[in-house]
Design a protein around this motif. Sequence first.
Motif, PDB file in Angstrom:
ATOM      1  N   SER A 229       0.721  -1.197   0.094  1.00 53.27           N
ATOM      2  CA  SER A 229      -0.045  -0.032  -0.009  1.00 53.27           C
ATOM      3  C   SER A 229       0.836   1.208   0.233  1.00 53.27           C
ATOM      4  O   SER A 229       1.949   1.215   0.642  1.00 53.27           O
ATOM      5  N   ARG A 230       0.438   2.383  -0.489  1.00 53.76           N
ATOM      6  CA  ARG A 230       1.381   3.434  -0.847  1.00 53.76           C
ATOM      7  C   ARG A 230       0.828   4.622  -0.236  1.00 53.76           C
ATOM      8  O   ARG A 230       1.767   5.566  -0.080  1.00 53.76           O
ATOM      9  N   GLN A 231      -0.274   4.611   0.271  1.00 55.34           N
ATOM     10  CA  GLN A 231      -0.628   5.986   0.839  1.00 55.34           C
ATOM     11  C   GLN A 231      -1.396   5.769   2.230  1.00 55.34           C
ATOM     12  O   GLN A 231      -2.490   5.491   2.296  1.00 55.34           O
ATOM     13  N   ILE A 232      -0.501   5.856   3.243  1.00 57.50           N
ATOM     14  CA  ILE A 232      -0.850   5.438   4.541  1.00 57.50           C
ATOM     15  C   ILE A 232      -1.052   6.803   5.554  1.00 57.50           C
ATOM     16  O   ILE A 232       0.407   7.375   5.387  1.00 57.50           O
ATOM     17  N   ILE A 233      -1.753   7.024   6.200  1.00 56.89           N
ATOM     18  CA  ILE A 233      -1.640   8.022   7.329  1.00 56.89           C
ATOM     19  C   ILE A 233      -1.767   7.206   8.670  1.00 56.89           C
ATOM     20  O   ILE A 233      -2.523   6.637   9.015  1.00 56.89           O
ATOM     21  N   HIS A 234      -0.534   7.445   9.481  1.00 54.01           N
ATOM     22  CA  HIS A 234      -0.596   6.784  10.638  1.00 54.01           C
ATOM     23  C   HIS A 234      -0.903   7.917  11.685  1.00 54.01           C
ATOM     24  O   HIS A 234      -0.122   9.048  11.926  1.00 54.01           O
ATOM     25  N   LEU A 235      -2.229   7.591  12.451  1.00 52.65           N
ATOM     26  CA  LEU A 235      -2.795   8.490  13.298  1.00 52.65           C
ATOM     27  C   LEU A 235      -2.022   8.321  14.717  1.00 52.65           C
ATOM     28  O   LEU A 235      -1.871   9.466  15.384  1.00 52.65           O
ATOM     29  N   HIS A 236      -1.611   7.374  15.051  1.00 53.81           N
ATOM     30  CA  HIS A 236      -1.010   7.172  16.181  1.00 53.81           C
ATOM     31  C   HIS A 236       0.892   6.955  16.216  1.00 53.81           C
ATOM     32  O   HIS A 236       1.458   6.425  17.253  1.00 53.81           O
ATOM     33  N   GLY A 237       1.217   7.399  15.190  1.00 55.00           N
ATOM     34  CA  GLY A 237       2.625   7.422  15.233  1.00 55.00           C
ATOM     35  C   GLY A 237       3.189   6.093  14.422  1.00 55.00           C
ATOM     36  O   GLY A 237       2.486   5.154  14.014  1.00 55.00           O
ATOM     37  N   GLN A 238       4.633   5.770  14.502  1.00 53.05           N
ATOM     38  CA  GLN A 238       5.095   4.745  14.138  1.00 53.05           C
ATOM     39  C   GLN A 238       6.130   4.195  14.960  1.00 53.05           C
ATOM     40  O   GLN A 238       7.167   4.781  15.429  1.00 53.05           O
ATOM     41  N   LEU A 239       6.095   2.795  14.987  1.00 45.89           N
ATOM     42  CA  LEU A 239       6.997   1.973  15.868  1.00 45.89           C
ATOM     43  C   LEU A 239       8.540   2.180  15.534  1.00 45.89           C
ATOM     44  O   LEU A 239       9.236   1.974  16.332  1.00 45.89           O
ATOM     45  N   LEU A 240       8.739   1.995  14.203  1.00 43.32           N
ATOM     46  CA  LEU A 240       9.991   2.269  13.462  1.00 43.32           C
ATOM     47  C   LEU A 240      10.689   3.491  13.514  1.00 43.32           C
ATOM     48  O   LEU A 240      11.258   3.634  12.445  1.00 43.32           O
ATOM     49  N   GLU A 241      10.034   4.189  14.241  1.00 46.82           N
ATOM     50  CA  GLU A 241      10.557   5.786  14.105  1.00 46.82           C
ATOM     51  C   GLU A 241      11.003   6.115  15.604  1.00 46.82           C
ATOM     52  O   GLU A 241      10.122   5.723  16.703  1.00 46.82           O
ATOM     53  N   SER A 242      11.886   6.703  16.108  1.00 53.11           N
ATOM     54  CA  SER A 242      12.136   7.561  17.292  1.00 53.11           C
ATOM     55  C   SER A 242      11.809   9.080  16.939  1.00 53.11           C
ATOM     56  O   SER A 242      12.150   9.598  15.863  1.00 53.11           O
ATOM     57  N   LYS A 243      11.874   9.921  18.203  1.00 49.35           N
ATOM     58  CA  LYS A 243      11.905  11.179  18.243  1.00 49.35           C
ATOM     59  C   LYS A 243      12.470  11.811  19.187  1.00 49.35           C
ATOM     60  O   LYS A 243      12.651  11.324  20.199  1.00 49.35           O
ATOM     61  N   SER A 244      12.685  13.149  19.064  1.00 49.79           N
ATOM     62  CA  SER A 244      13.388  13.911  20.184  1.00 49.79           C
ATOM     63  C   SER A 244      12.181  14.071  21.312  1.00 49.79           C
ATOM     64  O   SER A 244      11.104  14.395  20.965  1.00 49.79           O
TER      65      SER A 244
END
Length: 231
Positions: free
Chosen positions: A97-112
């Motif tokens: 699938s090519r067009q995805i909106i993640h409402l609750h974030g993404q587990l394979l990302e970190s952030k400050s």
Amino acid sequence: MKKLVVLSGAGMSAESGLQTFRDADGLWEGHDVMEVASVEGWQQNPSLVLDFYNQRRRQLLSAEPNEGHKLLADLEQHFDVTIVTQNVDDLHERAGSRQIIHLHGQLLESKSSRDDSLVYACREDIEIGQTCELGSQLRPNIVWFGEMVPMLAPAAKWVAQADVLLIIGTSMQVYPAASLANFTPTGTPIYYIDPKPAINEAVSQLTNLTVVADTASRGLAKLKSDLLALC
């Protein structure tokens, strides 16, 4: 092409071996939700929170998309598909699938912890002492309880343009995500697939609704001919 919008929840990934939060044996069993999914929990015990999501990340990396994910990807041959998911996994992407909106974030990302705009790819454990370039501790890029849902407005915009709406694997009880279906234009065909569909207030208000009490994979297989007839 007609616009097909999908609202997917934890049940979408259950067939891939990722446990759902609402089941009796869900991921939060043994944990108070606020301990591992709130800013307060993060401030009180960041080690516990990091360990919780590190375990989830390892589990995700060993999981594979299921037939339900693949069927949704195949529908892109017939529809302009946008998937709005409450899930933090990347199984929709891996299925194609090519067009995805993640409402609750993404587990394979970190952030400050200081600047939400500083987001990094993350496939390894996050440890205490790992920081962003501002010197702030890294945290999972997950929207916790009590935090704003920045992708809610874009998601509502897509739902408001839907020619067909699919709701898959969600209890329709967690707000604000549960409110999204109400942005669907009047008369739009709506299909709700879930092994235990919750006909609550949010769902009962929907018109032109077809309920399929089944798993994501089997439910989508059953509905495929009906969906293609709407092209």
